[in-house]
Design a protein around this motif. Structure first.
Motif, mmCIF file in Angstrom:
data_model
loop_
_atom_site.group_PDB
_atom_site.id
_atom_site.type_symbol
_atom_site.label_atom_id
_atom_site.label_comp_id
_atom_site.label_asym_id
_atom_site.label_seq_id
_atom_site.Cartn_x
_atom_site.Cartn_y
_atom_site.Cartn_z
ATOM 1 N N GLY A 68 -5.456 34.653 -70.779
ATOM 2 C CA GLY A 68 -6.795 35.190 -70.578
ATOM 3 C C GLY A 68 -7.878 34.159 -70.846
ATOM 4 N N PHE A 69 -7.707 33.393 -71.922
ATOM 5 C CA PHE A 69 -8.702 32.377 -72.296
ATOM 6 C C PHE A 69 -8.835 31.320 -71.200
ATOM 7 N N ILE A 70 -7.715 30.768 -70.755
ATOM 8 C CA ILE A 70 -7.743 29.678 -69.777
ATOM 9 C C ILE A 70 -8.234 30.161 -68.417
ATOM 10 N N LEU A 71 -7.808 31.342 -67.994
ATOM 11 C CA LEU A 71 -8.277 31.850 -66.712
ATOM 12 C C LEU A 71 -9.786 32.096 -66.743
ATOM 13 N N ALA A 72 -10.292 32.630 -67.852
ATOM 14 C CA ALA A 72 -11.739 32.811 -67.970
ATOM 15 C C ALA A 72 -12.457 31.462 -67.966
ATOM 16 N N TYR A 73 -11.883 30.474 -68.636
ATOM 17 C CA TYR A 73 -12.464 29.128 -68.668
ATOM 18 C C TYR A 73 -12.509 28.515 -67.264
ATOM 19 N N ASN A 74 -11.432 28.684 -66.522
ATOM 20 C CA ASN A 74 -11.361 28.094 -65.184
ATOM 21 C C ASN A 74 -12.237 28.807 -64.166
ATOM 22 N N TYR A 75 -12.337 30.138 -64.285
ATOM 23 C CA TYR A 75 -12.992 30.928 -63.238
ATOM 24 C C TYR A 75 -14.336 31.494 -63.664
ATOM 25 N N GLN A 76 -14.903 31.018 -64.748
ATOM 26 C CA GLN A 76 -16.153 31.584 -65.251
ATOM 27 C C GLN A 76 -17.295 31.488 -64.242
ATOM 28 N N ARG A 77 -17.263 30.488 -63.361
ATOM 29 C CA ARG A 77 -18.333 30.313 -62.375
ATOM 30 C C ARG A 77 -17.911 30.710 -60.965
ATOM 31 N N VAL A 78 -16.802 31.387 -60.846
ATOM 32 C CA VAL A 78 -16.290 31.765 -59.532
ATOM 33 C C VAL A 78 -16.565 33.237 -59.270
ATOM 34 N N ASP A 79 -17.105 33.535 -58.112
ATOM 35 C CA ASP A 79 -17.302 34.915 -57.686
ATOM 36 C C ASP A 79 -16.017 35.373 -56.993
ATOM 37 N N LEU A 80 -15.284 36.249 -57.647
ATOM 38 C CA LEU A 80 -14.012 36.720 -57.112
ATOM 39 C C LEU A 80 -14.146 38.012 -56.315
ATOM 40 N N SER A 81 -15.374 38.424 -56.048
ATOM 41 C CA SER A 81 -15.537 39.646 -55.263
ATOM 42 C C SER A 81 -15.165 39.476 -53.797
ATOM 43 N N PRO A 82 -15.410 38.328 -53.152
ATOM 44 C CA PRO A 82 -14.947 38.179 -51.761
ATOM 45 C C PRO A 82 -13.424 38.170 -51.685
ATOM 46 N N ARG A 83 -12.903 38.763 -50.647
ATOM 47 C CA ARG A 83 -11.459 38.855 -50.480
ATOM 48 C C ARG A 83 -10.821 37.474 -50.422
ATOM 49 N N ALA A 84 -11.475 36.521 -49.756
ATOM 50 C CA ALA A 84 -10.915 35.172 -49.631
ATOM 51 C C ALA A 84 -10.773 34.508 -50.999
ATOM 52 N N ALA A 85 -11.742 34.723 -51.892
ATOM 53 C CA ALA A 85 -11.671 34.132 -53.231
ATOM 54 C C ALA A 85 -10.534 34.744 -54.030
ATOM 55 N N ARG A 86 -10.343 36.047 -53.900
ATOM 56 C CA ARG A 86 -9.243 36.703 -54.620
ATOM 57 C C ARG A 86 -7.901 36.212 -54.102
ATOM 58 N N LEU A 87 -7.798 36.038 -52.807
ATOM 59 C CA LEU A 87 -6.542 35.551 -52.241
ATOM 60 C C LEU A 87 -6.246 34.126 -52.708
ATOM 61 N N ARG A 88 -7.292 33.278 -52.796
ATOM 62 C CA ARG A 88 -7.073 31.916 -53.306
ATOM 63 C C ARG A 88 -6.601 31.959 -54.743
ATOM 64 N N PHE A 89 -7.182 32.850 -55.536
ATOM 65 C CA PHE A 89 -6.766 32.981 -56.932
ATOM 66 C C PHE A 89 -5.309 33.412 -57.029
ATOM 67 N N LEU A 90 -4.952 34.459 -56.286
ATOM 68 C CA LEU A 90 -3.584 34.967 -56.355
ATOM 69 C C LEU A 90 -2.587 33.941 -55.823
ATOM 70 N N ARG A 91 -2.971 33.222 -54.784
ATOM 71 C CA ARG A 91 -2.095 32.173 -54.252
ATOM 72 C C ARG A 91 -1.846 31.107 -55.314
ATOM 73 N N ALA A 92 -2.887 30.733 -56.046
ATOM 74 C CA ALA A 92 -2.742 29.718 -57.091
ATOM 75 C C ALA A 92 -1.835 30.204 -58.207
ATOM 76 N N ARG A 93 -1.932 31.496 -58.566
ATOM 77 C CA ARG A 93 -1.096 32.017 -59.647
ATOM 78 C C ARG A 93 0.360 32.118 -59.203
ATOM 79 N N VAL A 94 0.586 32.564 -57.981
ATOM 80 C CA VAL A 94 1.955 32.642 -57.472
ATOM 81 C C VAL A 94 2.575 31.246 -57.419
ATOM 82 N N ALA A 95 1.798 30.260 -56.956
ATOM 83 C CA ALA A 95 2.303 28.886 -56.899
ATOM 84 C C ALA A 95 2.620 28.357 -58.292
ATOM 85 N N ARG A 96 1.911 28.836 -59.272
ATOM 86 C CA ARG A 96 2.115 28.364 -60.640
ATOM 87 C C ARG A 96 3.373 28.946 -61.271
#
Length: 389
Positions: A68-96
């Motif tokens: 939770g800490f690291i994800l908040a640190y990484n994404y604190q300035r990211v607007d995840l409301s657009p579908r494309a941004a959420r998909l990029r986030f989920l893609r990054a987590r799956v790849a990880r």
């Protein structure tokens, strides 16, 4: 030159942020703590295990908080409301997580088959369902399946649930931390209270960590592994980042806090209800450790070799149980039980195998697969115009 948090990485799901190397190294400490808990339990059992080692299961609470800490640190300035941004986030987590996760499940299959064959229904049926549920990341929701196929993998199932909720939870934590903290604390207190009541009612006198009946095993897994019951630990990590962003407590204060809390919990192992201890109470120790680690910029925790151990910690966490099972199987089938009387040698061999396997998997599979999965897709070429008649 250290990258700044506001420098955008056009190929990444979030802006480039300043590394926090001490937190990377601490991941290895937590993974090694879980390993010590498991190996000591396999070889010595609870009676011969020091209380401080017995609390090694709390390393998972550290991972949930840190996630939770690291994800908040990484994404604190990211607007995840657009579908494309959420998909990029989920893609990054799956790849990880998925390359090593699927590999660990595949490696654990032989022991999964053997262990499942030894139990009787209904536990056998529930365990067998792990073969389908685990690759989908759903097994932590089903008692019996949660710990059937490479038991540490249950926490990845929980993390996938956290990732799905992260775009909703992050704005709440950043914009309304006070109410979010109150709701999270209330939800955690209520869930733990219900877990304590259920355990005392249906499994009195048994250990939540090592239940001895099938019914108690199913109840224990419902309490320990259910992602919804572990969600407050992840949200606490988000809120911990908000606290760190606003207030930087002195290292001495943080380390004193962590040490005093650790001593109190070790002293209370026999009296504090196990569901309370297992499902998040140890955050009172890990939270100041994370806050301190986020401030450290020099010293042993920032050394290259320690950071490397931190980078292989995910693979170490997922592979150490199969590594121990391999050493034990080798002893029974090839060495005629010669290791049975030398617990230290079994643990040493399993630990070395775990570290070697984690290093190899990180270098040969985890990192190459992550880079490949995150590689920008080439734009589709336009069709060439047809020649005119």
């Amino acid at each position: 030159m250290t990258p700044r948090a506001d420098q955008a990485d056009p190929a990444g799901p979030h802006p480039v942020v300043e590394p926090l190397p001490a937190l990377t190294s601490l991941r290895f400490v937590a993974a090694a703590y879980v390993l010590a808990f498991h190996f000591a339990g396999y070889e010595a059992g609870r009676a011969a295990m020091p209380d401080a080692v017995f609390l090694g299961y709390s390393g998972v609470t550290f991972f949930f908080l840190l996630s939770g800490f690291i994800l908040a640190y990484n994404y604190q300035r990211v607007d995840l409301s657009p579908r494309a941004a959420r998909l990029r986030f989920l893609r990054a987590r799956v790849a990880r997580v998925y390359p090593v996760y699927l590999l660990a499940l595949a490696i654990g299959l032989p022991w999964f088959v053997v262990w499942t064959a030894k139990v009787v229904p209904p536990l056998q049926t529930l365990m067998a369902s792990g073969a389908v549920l685990a690759p989908l990341g759903l097994h932590a929701w089903v008692p019996g399946a949660a710990c059937s196929l490479d038991c540490p993998s249950w926490s990845v199932s929980a993390e996938l649930f956290f990732y799905a909720l992260f775009p909703l939870l992050l704005p709440l934590a950043l914009r309304r931390p006070g109410p979010t903290a109150l709701v999270t604390l209330a939800a955690w207190a209520a869930s733990v209270a219900l877990a304590i009541l259920a355990w005392n009612r249906f499994a009195p006198g048994l250990s939540l960590i090592a239940p001895t009946t099938d019914a108690a095993t199913l109840l224990a897994q419902a309490i320990k592994y259910n992602p919804l019951l572990r969600l407050p630990e992840f949200v606490a990590g988000l809120l911990l980042f908000v606290l760190w962003r606003r207030v930087r407590l002195p290292l001495g204060v943080l380390l004193t806090w962590a040490g005093a809390a650790a001593l109190a919990l070790v002293a209370g192992v026999e009296t504090i209800p196990e569901p309370l201890m297992h499902n998040g109470l140890t955050a009172v120790v890990w939270a100041p450790v994370i806050l301190a680690g986020a401030q450290v910029r020099s010293g042993p925790l920032t050394a290259g070799w320690f950071a490397f151990l931190g980078r292989i910690s995910f693979a170490l966490y997922l592979l150490h149980v199969p590594a121990y099972a391999f050493v034990s199987s080798l002893d029974r089938t090839v060495l005629a039980g010669r290791l049975a009387g030398t617990a230290w040698l079994t643990v040493a061999l399993a630990t070395l195998l775990s570290l070697a396997a984690a290093s190899a998997v990180h270098l040969a599979i985890e990192e190459p697969a992550r880079r490949r999965l995150l590689r920008p897709r080439a734009p589709a070429r336009e069709a060439a115009p047809l020649p005119s008649a």
